[in-house]
Motif scaffolding. Structure first.
Motif, PDB file in Angstrom:
ATOM      1  N   LYS A  21       0.821  -1.207   0.000  1.00 29.20           N
ATOM      2  CA  LYS A  21       0.000   0.000   0.000  1.00 29.20           C
ATOM      3  C   LYS A  21       0.858   1.262   0.000  1.00 29.20           C
ATOM      4  O   LYS A  21       0.535   2.228  -0.680  1.00 29.20           O
ATOM      5  N   ARG A  22       1.958   1.245   0.761  1.00 31.59           N
ATOM      6  CA  ARG A  22       2.853   2.416   0.783  1.00 31.59           C
ATOM      7  C   ARG A  22       3.483   2.636  -0.598  1.00 31.59           C
ATOM      8  O   ARG A  22       3.611   3.770  -1.057  1.00 31.59           O
ATOM      9  N   ASP A  23       3.865   1.554  -1.254  1.00 30.56           N
ATOM     10  CA  ASP A  23       4.436   1.664  -2.598  1.00 30.56           C
ATOM     11  C   ASP A  23       3.403   2.233  -3.578  1.00 30.56           C
ATOM     12  O   ASP A  23       3.726   3.078  -4.413  1.00 30.56           O
ATOM     13  N   LEU A  24       2.178   1.773  -3.460  1.00 26.78           N
ATOM     14  CA  LEU A  24       1.114   2.305  -4.319  1.00 26.78           C
ATOM     15  C   LEU A  24       0.872   3.785  -4.023  1.00 26.78           C
ATOM     16  O   LEU A  24       0.667   4.581  -4.938  1.00 26.78           O
ATOM     17  N   ALA A  25       0.920   4.172  -2.759  1.00 29.60           N
ATOM     18  CA  ALA A  25       0.704   5.577  -2.389  1.00 29.60           C
ATOM     19  C   ALA A  25       1.808   6.478  -2.932  1.00 29.60           C
ATOM     20  O   ALA A  25       1.559   7.632  -3.278  1.00 29.60           O
ATOM     21  N   ARG A  26       3.031   5.954  -3.042  1.00 32.01           N
ATOM     22  CA  ARG A  26       4.160   6.765  -3.531  1.00 32.01           C
ATOM     23  C   ARG A  26       3.992   7.194  -4.984  1.00 32.01           C
ATOM     24  O   ARG A  26       4.592   8.168  -5.405  1.00 32.01           O
ATOM     25  N   ILE A  27       3.213   6.445  -5.743  1.00 30.61           N
ATOM     26  CA  ILE A  27       3.064   6.789  -7.162  1.00 30.61           C
ATOM     27  C   ILE A  27       1.916   7.760  -7.410  1.00 30.61           C
ATOM     28  O   ILE A  27       1.724   8.210  -8.534  1.00 30.61           O
ATOM     29  N   LEU A  28       1.161   8.095  -6.357  1.00 33.92           N
ATOM     30  CA  LEU A  28       0.079   9.063  -6.532  1.00 33.92           C
ATOM     31  C   LEU A  28       0.681  10.437  -6.784  1.00 33.92           C
ATOM     32  O   LEU A  28       1.693  10.796  -6.188  1.00 33.92           O
ATOM     33  N   PRO A  29       0.059  11.211  -7.653  1.00 32.20           N
ATOM     34  CA  PRO A  29       0.563  12.578  -7.870  1.00 32.20           C
ATOM     35  C   PRO A  29       0.453  13.370  -6.568  1.00 32.20           C
ATOM     36  O   PRO A  29      -0.467  13.154  -5.784  1.00 32.20           O
ATOM     37  N   PRO A  30       1.376  14.292  -6.328  1.00 36.22           N
ATOM     38  CA  PRO A  30       1.354  15.061  -5.074  1.00 36.22           C
ATOM     39  C   PRO A  30       0.029  15.788  -4.841  1.00 36.22           C
ATOM     40  O   PRO A  30      -0.400  15.947  -3.705  1.00 36.22           O
ATOM     41  N   GLU A  31      -0.619  16.213  -5.902  1.00 38.60           N
ATOM     42  CA  GLU A  31      -1.882  16.945  -5.756  1.00 38.60           C
ATOM     43  C   GLU A  31      -3.076  16.016  -5.523  1.00 38.60           C
ATOM     44  O   GLU A  31      -4.204  16.477  -5.344  1.00 38.60           O
ATOM     45  N   CYS A  32      -2.824  14.700  -5.513  1.00 39.19           N
ATOM     46  CA  CYS A  32      -3.917  13.745  -5.331  1.00 39.19           C
ATOM     47  C   CYS A  32      -3.523  12.678  -4.306  1.00 39.19           C
ATOM     48  O   CYS A  32      -3.212  11.542  -4.651  1.00 39.19           O
ATOM     49  N   PRO A  33      -3.542  13.040  -3.014  1.00 37.69           N
ATOM     50  CA  PRO A  33      -3.196  12.072  -1.978  1.00 37.69           C
ATOM     51  C   PRO A  33      -4.239  10.950  -1.880  1.00 37.69           C
ATOM     52  O   PRO A  33      -5.274  10.993  -2.552  1.00 37.69           O
ATOM     53  N   GLY A  34      -3.962   9.994  -1.035  1.00 43.49           N
ATOM     54  CA  GLY A  34      -4.799   8.800  -0.925  1.00 43.49           C
ATOM     55  C   GLY A  34      -6.277   9.056  -0.694  1.00 43.49           C
ATOM     56  O   GLY A  34      -7.124   8.412  -1.303  1.00 43.49           O
ATOM     57  N   GLY A  35      -6.594   9.996   0.198  1.00 48.35           N
ATOM     58  CA  GLY A  35      -8.006  10.295   0.463  1.00 48.35           C
ATOM     59  C   GLY A  35      -8.722  10.819  -0.772  1.00 48.35           C
ATOM     60  O   GLY A  35      -9.861  10.451  -1.056  1.00 48.35           O
ATOM     61  N   SER A  36      -8.038  11.670  -1.523  1.00 47.08           N
ATOM     62  CA  SER A  36      -8.616  12.212  -2.759  1.00 47.08           C
ATOM     63  C   SER A  36      -8.782  11.114  -3.796  1.00 47.08           C
ATOM     64  O   SER A  36      -9.797  11.050  -4.498  1.00 47.08           O
ATOM     65  N   ALA A  37      -7.782  10.246  -3.895  1.00 46.62           N
ATOM     66  CA  ALA A  37      -7.857   9.125  -4.835  1.00 46.62           C
ATOM     67  C   ALA A  37      -9.025   8.213  -4.483  1.00 46.62           C
ATOM     68  O   ALA A  37      -9.746   7.736  -5.375  1.00 46.62           O
ATOM     69  N   ALA A  38      -9.252   7.998  -3.181  1.00 48.37           N
ATOM     70  CA  ALA A  38     -10.367   7.150  -2.748  1.00 48.37           C
ATOM     71  C   ALA A  38     -11.710   7.777  -3.135  1.00 48.37           C
ATOM     72  O   ALA A  38     -12.615   7.078  -3.608  1.00 48.37           O
ATOM     73  N   VAL A  39     -11.837   9.092  -2.952  1.00 51.40           N
ATOM     74  CA  VAL A  39     -13.076   9.785  -3.326  1.00 51.40           C
ATOM     75  C   VAL A  39     -13.329   9.624  -4.827  1.00 51.40           C
ATOM     76  O   VAL A  39     -14.420   9.242  -5.256  1.00 51.40           O
ATOM     77  N   LEU A  40     -12.312   9.901  -5.631  1.00 52.33           N
ATOM     78  CA  LEU A  40     -12.471   9.783  -7.085  1.00 52.33           C
ATOM     79  C   LEU A  40     -12.831   8.348  -7.478  1.00 52.33           C
ATOM     80  O   LEU A  40     -13.713   8.129  -8.322  1.00 52.33           O
ATOM     81  N   THR A  41     -12.165   7.395  -6.876  1.00 51.99           N
ATOM     82  CA  THR A  41     -12.416   5.994  -7.200  1.00 51.99           C
ATOM     83  C   THR A  41     -13.847   5.593  -6.870  1.00 51.99           C
ATOM     84  O   THR A  41     -14.527   4.962  -7.687  1.00 51.99           O
ATOM     85  N   LEU A  42     -14.310   5.961  -5.689  1.00 50.50           N
ATOM     86  CA  LEU A  42     -15.652   5.564  -5.277  1.00 50.50           C
ATOM     87  C   LEU A  42     -16.743   6.259  -6.082  1.00 50.50           C
ATOM     88  O   LEU A  42     -17.721   5.623  -6.483  1.00 50.50           O
ATOM     89  N   LEU A 105      -4.703   7.946 -12.417  1.00 53.40           N
ATOM     90  CA  LEU A 105      -4.435   7.115 -11.239  1.00 53.40           C
ATOM     91  C   LEU A 105      -4.453   5.631 -11.606  1.00 53.40           C
ATOM     92  O   LEU A 105      -3.569   4.868 -11.204  1.00 53.40           O
ATOM     93  N   SER A 106      -5.434   5.251 -12.377  1.00 54.93           N
ATOM     94  CA  SER A 106      -5.557   3.853 -12.809  1.00 54.93           C
ATOM     95  C   SER A 106      -4.347   3.432 -13.636  1.00 54.93           C
ATOM     96  O   SER A 106      -3.804   2.338 -13.460  1.00 54.93           O
ATOM     97  N   ARG A 107      -3.921   4.315 -14.521  1.00 56.56           N
ATOM     98  CA  ARG A 107      -2.757   4.016 -15.361  1.00 56.56           C
ATOM     99  C   ARG A 107      -1.517   3.803 -14.501  1.00 56.56           C
ATOM    100  O   ARG A 107      -0.775   2.840 -14.679  1.00 56.56           O
ATOM    101  N   ARG A 108      -1.297   4.696 -13.543  1.00 53.02           N
ATOM    102  CA  ARG A 108      -0.125   4.592 -12.676  1.00 53.02           C
ATOM    103  C   ARG A 108      -0.133   3.290 -11.862  1.00 53.02           C
ATOM    104  O   ARG A 108       0.889   2.611 -11.748  1.00 53.02           O
ATOM    105  N   ILE A 109      -1.262   2.979 -11.293  1.00 51.39           N
ATOM    106  CA  ILE A 109      -1.369   1.765 -10.469  1.00 51.39           C
ATOM    107  C   ILE A 109      -1.185   0.523 -11.323  1.00 51.39           C
ATOM    108  O   ILE A 109      -0.464  -0.406 -10.950  1.00 51.39           O
ATOM    109  N   THR A 110      -1.823   0.507 -12.483  1.00 49.98           N
ATOM    110  CA  THR A 110      -1.693  -0.640 -13.384  1.00 49.98           C
ATOM    111  C   THR A 110      -0.245  -0.834 -13.813  1.00 49.98           C
ATOM    112  O   THR A 110       0.261  -1.964 -13.829  1.00 49.98           O
ATOM    113  N   GLU A 111       0.438   0.255 -14.129  1.00 50.25           N
ATOM    114  CA  GLU A 111       1.849   0.156 -14.528  1.00 50.25           C
ATOM    115  C   GLU A 111       2.718  -0.383 -13.396  1.00 50.25           C
ATOM    116  O   GLU A 111       3.604  -1.203 -13.630  1.00 50.25           O
ATOM    117  N   LEU A 112       2.478   0.096 -12.175  1.00 54.88           N
ATOM    118  CA  LEU A 112       3.273  -0.388 -11.048  1.00 54.88           C
ATOM    119  C   LEU A 112       3.025  -1.881 -10.809  1.00 54.88           C
ATOM    120  O   LEU A 112       3.966  -2.651 -10.609  1.00 54.88           O
TER     121      LEU A 112
END
Length: 171
Positions: A21-42, A105-112
């Protein structure tokens, strides 16, 4: 049935998921932290919804949800419109910019995942997906406190411990 040693090893392996999870969080853009990514995803997965529904899906307090929503709204990734049924409520909707951010976000996670699991056989990846889905299903919606075998049963539902929803992150 699995023995105690197997469950203990499973617990160790599950706690090690934090590294993933920490590795996945590191690839998030700085302007889109985990909480923001979760909102967009849901909102992307479930469609337009009220803030209360989002708070329920995130399994966090409404104040935490409001902060995450404010962050994504400030960036133009989500819009908040009055609920036609209840004018006091807001309906959350992804904007085109929000869809683009979600795609990124999906592209980054899929690539990782492709990079880290590239040497795994397809069957192993398929089995991992199947087992993780089954594990998640076994835990249900994870919004209530677990009932342990050694816990004394109670006849009053209100006496059951309530999980602290302000510190949880979506799975």
């Amino acid at each position: 049935m699995a023995g105690r040693a197997q469950y203990e090893e499973l617990a160790r392996q599950l706690s090690a998921i934090g590294a993933v999870k920490r590795d996945l969080a590191r690839i998030l853009p700085p302007e889109c932290p985990g909480g923001s990514a979760a909102v967009l995803t849901l909102v992307g997965r479930h469609g337009d919804m009220r803030m209360s529904k989002l708070a329920e899906l995130l399994a966090v307090d409404m104040s935490v949800t409001s902060r995450h929503v404010a962050h994504v709204a400030e960036r133009g990734w989500i819009e908040r419109s009055p609920d036609p049924v209840d004018k006091r409520s807001r309906i959350l909707r992804l904007t085109d910019a929000g869809r683009a951010q979600l795609d990124e976000l999906s592209r980054r996670i899929t690539e990782l995942l492709a990079e880290r699991l590239g040497d795994w056989p397809d069957d192993d990846i398929g089995r991992l997906i199947q087992l993780m889905a089954r594990l998640r299903e076994s835990f249900g919606d994870c919004r209530s406190a677990p009932r342990l075998a050694h816990s004394a049963p109670t006849s009053e539902p209100s006496a059951q411990p309530v999980a602290d929803r302000t510190t949880r992150t979506p799975a």
